[in-house]
Design a protein around this motif. Structure first.
Motif, PDB file in Angstrom:
ATOM      1  N   MET A 194       0.685  -1.162  -0.022  1.00  0.00           N
ATOM      2  CA  MET A 194      -0.209  -0.019   0.172  1.00  0.00           C
ATOM      3  C   MET A 194       0.848   1.224  -0.091  1.00  0.00           C
ATOM      4  O   MET A 194       1.677   1.285   0.796  1.00  0.00           O
ATOM      5  CB  MET A 194      -0.922  -0.301   1.139  1.00  0.00           C
ATOM      6  N   ASP A 195       0.670   2.162  -0.624  1.00  0.00           N
ATOM      7  CA  ASP A 195       1.338   3.397  -0.754  1.00  0.00           C
ATOM      8  C   ASP A 195       0.579   4.611  -0.437  1.00  0.00           C
ATOM      9  O   ASP A 195      -0.719   4.666   0.126  1.00  0.00           O
ATOM     10  CB  ASP A 195       1.885   3.600  -2.234  1.00  0.00           C
ATOM     11  N   LYS A 196       1.027   5.655  -0.444  1.00  0.00           N
ATOM     12  CA  LYS A 196       0.659   7.061   0.032  1.00  0.00           C
ATOM     13  C   LYS A 196      -0.521   7.313  -0.647  1.00  0.00           C
ATOM     14  O   LYS A 196      -1.618   7.695   0.051  1.00  0.00           O
ATOM     15  CB  LYS A 196       1.575   8.030  -0.033  1.00  0.00           C
ATOM     16  N   GLU A 197      -0.549   6.921  -2.047  1.00  0.00           N
ATOM     17  CA  GLU A 197      -1.682   7.417  -3.016  1.00  0.00           C
ATOM     18  C   GLU A 197      -2.885   6.684  -2.474  1.00  0.00           C
ATOM     19  O   GLU A 197      -4.078   7.130  -2.365  1.00  0.00           O
ATOM     20  CB  GLU A 197      -1.188   7.131  -4.271  1.00  0.00           C
ATOM     21  N   GLN A 198      -2.913   5.458  -2.145  1.00  0.00           N
ATOM     22  CA  GLN A 198      -3.824   4.608  -1.657  1.00  0.00           C
ATOM     23  C   GLN A 198      -4.508   5.172  -0.542  1.00  0.00           C
ATOM     24  O   GLN A 198      -5.804   5.441  -0.140  1.00  0.00           O
ATOM     25  CB  GLN A 198      -3.655   3.120  -1.575  1.00  0.00           C
ATOM     26  N   ILE A 199      -3.607   5.546   0.707  1.00  0.00           N
ATOM     27  CA  ILE A 199      -4.232   6.032   1.785  1.00  0.00           C
ATOM     28  C   ILE A 199      -4.879   7.417   1.461  1.00  0.00           C
ATOM     29  O   ILE A 199      -5.940   7.826   1.947  1.00  0.00           O
ATOM     30  CB  ILE A 199      -3.031   6.558   2.917  1.00  0.00           C
ATOM     31  N   LEU A 200      -4.406   8.329   0.668  1.00  0.00           N
ATOM     32  CA  LEU A 200      -4.905   9.518   0.194  1.00  0.00           C
ATOM     33  C   LEU A 200      -6.270   9.572  -0.260  1.00  0.00           C
ATOM     34  O   LEU A 200      -7.314  10.258  -0.215  1.00  0.00           O
ATOM     35  CB  LEU A 200      -3.987  10.238  -0.640  1.00  0.00           C
ATOM     36  N   ASN A 201      -6.471   8.548  -1.295  1.00  0.00           N
ATOM     37  CA  ASN A 201      -7.568   7.928  -1.849  1.00  0.00           C
ATOM     38  C   ASN A 201      -8.738   7.758  -1.039  1.00  0.00           C
ATOM     39  O   ASN A 201     -10.008   8.065  -0.926  1.00  0.00           O
ATOM     40  CB  ASN A 201      -7.612   7.225  -3.053  1.00  0.00           C
ATOM     41  N   THR A 218      -1.819  -3.240   7.480  1.00  0.00           N
ATOM     42  CA  THR A 218      -0.962  -4.176   6.478  1.00  0.00           C
ATOM     43  C   THR A 218       0.321  -3.261   6.111  1.00  0.00           C
ATOM     44  O   THR A 218       1.283  -3.887   5.683  1.00  0.00           O
ATOM     45  CB  THR A 218      -1.435  -4.754   5.314  1.00  0.00           C
ATOM     46  N   LEU A 219       0.561  -2.170   6.519  1.00  0.00           N
ATOM     47  CA  LEU A 219       1.611  -1.122   6.157  1.00  0.00           C
ATOM     48  C   LEU A 219       2.848  -2.034   6.943  1.00  0.00           C
ATOM     49  O   LEU A 219       2.649  -2.514   8.186  1.00  0.00           O
ATOM     50  CB  LEU A 219       1.436   0.235   6.652  1.00  0.00           C
ATOM     51  N   ASP A 220       4.145  -1.732   6.234  1.00  0.00           N
ATOM     52  CA  ASP A 220       5.275  -2.370   6.997  1.00  0.00           C
ATOM     53  C   ASP A 220       5.867  -1.248   7.823  1.00  0.00           C
ATOM     54  O   ASP A 220       5.817   0.035   7.821  1.00  0.00           O
ATOM     55  CB  ASP A 220       6.435  -2.338   5.913  1.00  0.00           C
TER      56      ASP A 220
END
Length: 61
Positions: free
Chosen positions: A1-8, A59-61
């Motif tokens: 998961m990346d920052k873009e997914q969190i922002l969305n 699930t973030l590392d």
């Protein structure tokens, strides 16, 4: 998961809160219309978005 997914997900959450807030404001302006069903649907949608965000953050590392 990346920052873009969190922002969305956060954008989606904010949108859901905005919709719910709008229905609450409509209820204040016009007491003759019952928006409780729509508000409950929006609360359910918010719950789904929040649960999705929590699961992704876990699930973030």
């Amino acid at each position: 998961m990346d920052k873009e997914q969190i922002l969305n997900l956060c954008d989606n959450l904010i949108d859901q809160f905005t919709v719910l807030k709008g229905y609450i404001q409509l209820d204040k302006m016009n007491n003759k219309i019952d928006h409780s069903i729509v508000k409950m649907q929006e609360v359910d949608n918010l719950e789904k978005v929040i649960n999705g965000l929590v699961n992704l953050l876990i699930t973030l590392d």
